[in-house]
Design an enzyme around this catalytic site. Sequence first.
Site, PDB file in Angstrom:
ATOM      1  N   ARG A   1      48.354  24.723  38.851  1.00  0.00           N
ATOM      2  CA  ARG A   1      47.779  23.555  39.278  1.00  0.00           C
ATOM      3  C   ARG A   1      48.835  22.670  40.058  1.00  0.00           C
ATOM      4  O   ARG A   1      48.498  22.592  41.396  1.00  0.00           O
ATOM      5  CB  ARG A   1      47.436  22.407  38.076  1.00  0.00           C
ATOM      6  CG  ARG A   1      46.705  21.299  38.305  1.00  0.00           C
ATOM      7  CD  ARG A   1      46.288  20.643  37.213  1.00  0.00           C
ATOM      8  NE  ARG A   1      47.583  20.081  36.324  1.00  0.00           N
ATOM      9  CZ  ARG A   1      47.495  19.190  35.391  1.00  0.00           C
ATOM     10  NH1 ARG A   1      46.537  18.591  34.635  1.00  0.00           N
ATOM     11  NH2 ARG A   1      48.709  18.712  34.662  1.00  0.00           N
TER      12      ARG A   1
ATOM     13  N   TYR B   1      14.891   4.580  28.885  1.00  0.00           N
ATOM     14  CA  TYR B   1      14.298   5.135  29.959  1.00  0.00           C
ATOM     15  C   TYR B   1      14.110   6.629  29.710  1.00  0.00           C
ATOM     16  O   TYR B   1      14.747   7.362  28.979  1.00  0.00           O
ATOM     17  CB  TYR B   1      15.485   5.160  31.124  1.00  0.00           C
ATOM     18  CG  TYR B   1      15.877   3.686  31.919  1.00  0.00           C
ATOM     19  CD1 TYR B   1      14.843   3.302  32.427  1.00  0.00           C
ATOM     20  CD2 TYR B   1      17.210   3.144  31.569  1.00  0.00           C
ATOM     21  CE1 TYR B   1      15.112   1.940  33.003  1.00  0.00           C
ATOM     22  CE2 TYR B   1      17.315   2.231  32.460  1.00  0.00           C
ATOM     23  CZ  TYR B   1      16.208   1.346  33.023  1.00  0.00           C
ATOM     24  OH  TYR B   1      16.648   0.180  33.636  1.00  0.00           O
TER      25      TYR B   1
ATOM     26  N   MET C   1      22.733   1.272  31.947  1.00  0.00           N
ATOM     27  CA  MET C   1      23.838   0.726  32.417  1.00  0.00           C
ATOM     28  C   MET C   1      24.633  -0.244  31.323  1.00  0.00           C
ATOM     29  O   MET C   1      25.897  -0.104  31.422  1.00  0.00           O
ATOM     30  CB  MET C   1      23.528   0.211  33.786  1.00  0.00           C
ATOM     31  CG  MET C   1      24.805  -0.250  34.669  1.00  0.00           C
ATOM     32  SD  MET C   1      24.190  -1.043  36.016  1.00  0.00           S
ATOM     33  CE  MET C   1      23.187   0.227  37.038  1.00  0.00           C
TER      34      MET C   1
ATOM     35  N   LYS D   1      50.032   7.477  32.426  1.00  0.00           N
ATOM     36  CA  LYS D   1      49.260   7.412  33.658  1.00  0.00           C
ATOM     37  C   LYS D   1      47.863   6.834  33.344  1.00  0.00           C
ATOM     38  O   LYS D   1      47.458   6.773  32.046  1.00  0.00           O
ATOM     39  CB  LYS D   1      49.137   8.898  34.202  1.00  0.00           C
ATOM     40  CG  LYS D   1      48.642   9.821  33.010  1.00  0.00           C
ATOM     41  CD  LYS D   1      48.741  11.131  33.286  1.00  0.00           C
ATOM     42  CE  LYS D   1      48.250  12.295  32.210  1.00  0.00           C
ATOM     43  NZ  LYS D   1      48.698  13.548  32.579  1.00  0.00           N
TER      44      LYS D   1
HETATM   45  C1  LIG Z   1      49.202  14.026  31.131  1.00  0.00           C
HETATM   46  C2  LIG Z   1      50.514  14.794  31.185  1.00  0.00           C
HETATM   47  C3  LIG Z   1      51.325  14.908  29.810  1.00  0.00           C
HETATM   48  C4  LIG Z   1      50.880  14.184  28.593  1.00  0.00           C
HETATM   49  O1  LIG Z   1      49.787  15.145  28.201  1.00  0.00           O
HETATM   50  P1  LIG Z   1      49.076  14.740  26.604  1.00  0.00           P
HETATM   51  O2  LIG Z   1      48.269  15.868  26.300  1.00  0.00           O
HETATM   52  O3  LIG Z   1      48.150  13.400  26.942  1.00  0.00           O
HETATM   53  O4  LIG Z   1      50.080  14.496  25.674  1.00  0.00           O
HETATM   54  C5  LIG Z   1      52.366  15.552  29.980  1.00  0.00           C
HETATM   55  N1  LIG Z   1      52.856  16.277  31.108  1.00  0.00           N
HETATM   56  C6  LIG Z   1      52.188  16.458  32.152  1.00  0.00           C
HETATM   57  C7  LIG Z   1      52.475  17.247  33.392  1.00  0.00           C
HETATM   58  C8  LIG Z   1      50.908  15.716  32.468  1.00  0.00           C
HETATM   59  O5  LIG Z   1      50.229  15.825  33.499  1.00  0.00           O
END
Ligand SMILES: *Cc1c(COP(=O)(O)O)cnc(C)c1O
Length: 395
Positions: free
Chosen positions: A143, A264, A322, A47
């Site tokens: 979640r 800055y 930036m 992802k």
């Molecule tokens: C992002 C995610 C993972 C991977 O987690 P890591 O800590 O990056 O290994 C696995 N399962 C779910 C449901 C996730 O959202």
Amino acid sequence: MTFPEEPGTRAPGADAAVLTIDLDALGANWRLLRDRSRDGACAAVVKANAYGTGIERAVPALAAAGCRTFFVAQVSEGRRVRRVDPAAEIYLLDGLLPGGAGELVAANLRPVLGSADEVREWVEACGGTALPAALHVDTGMNRLGVPVEEALALRAEGAFAALGDMLLMTHLVVAEDAGHPINARQAAAFRALMRAFPGARTSFSNSSGGFLPDAPACDLARPGYSLYGGNPTPGRENPMRPVVRLEATILQVRDVPAGAGAGYGTHWSAPGPRRLATLALGYADGYPRAAGGTDAKIRAGTPFGQALVGGVRCAFAGVLSMDLTILDVTEAPADAARRGGTAVMIGDGLEIDEVGMRAGTIGYEILTGLGDRYRRVYVGDGTGTATGTATGTGG
Ligand SMILES: *Cc1c(COP(=O)(O)O)cnc(C)c1O
């Protein structure tokens, strides 16, 4: 995100900052996690553009290493994985958006179903063909996912009977803290679910979960962060190979007297005569402004950003702009701390976990923020046998 090839900008002297991504290290990390896992197989979580490394490069490298199953969050990411790996099993962690089932069926993507509504919509959309999907059961994160009691009730009603090939999964809340009591509670809840869903494929562990001594043995591990070099066992030695290296070019070097400010807002003042280097990398490149070096942090002992010049750790001076970062290079060798020299922002022992900590965040956010203005250089192909360097668009 796309990184259009711009050959005209590849002349010497044109690279403000270079991000090198070692695809052989990525492949080696996947094989290490597969080999040491109690689970029957190992997926890869790709992802957020493969944690910033580029889906179009990371997925083929992981596939070359042997990976067949990928997890993404969103449909657009799923399509990108499908384009580079037509045979892959691809799961969408966000599950089904209302009305989205047809899209997933057409693109051959598998939803991670997280509510009774999603299960119903998927079964309807499948029209009796029993397409595969995952069921996410919530064992403590609050979640995504179906609460345990509801999952058992739905099962008793036969709600899952029309699903083909189900992957039963849950997600750990604090797996990086092996001593936290919630790990054992989530493991016990998942073991009970595994008994209640005989025949389902199962998946429990993220990166850190794979290193928990009491994790149940399942069919599929689900690591993300550790594939890209993040430490799945914080506080202990990192078993993973670094995948990401970031270097920024030094644009200018200047000497300043005691009391001079930098950047800055006059948040930093020189504690004595100092030599400062200005780097061609800023918060627009995804490096957090919060990593800035300020008098207030120095007084409070709060960690802040560092980079290596000529192998010497140098502290950030002032807040990031930036496009620019100012570094105190007083202690660095003069032949390295010069116009056209490089500062190592990630690499040479400065790991992404530490970079995150010094910016008041975590390594995950450093990776997923890696900017699209960097020149991206990809090394290897995931098998560890290729030679040479591929410079590319990356995804
Ligand atoms: C992002 C995610 C993972 C991977 O987690 P890591 O800590 O990056 O290994 C696995 N399962 C779910 C449901 C996730 O959202």
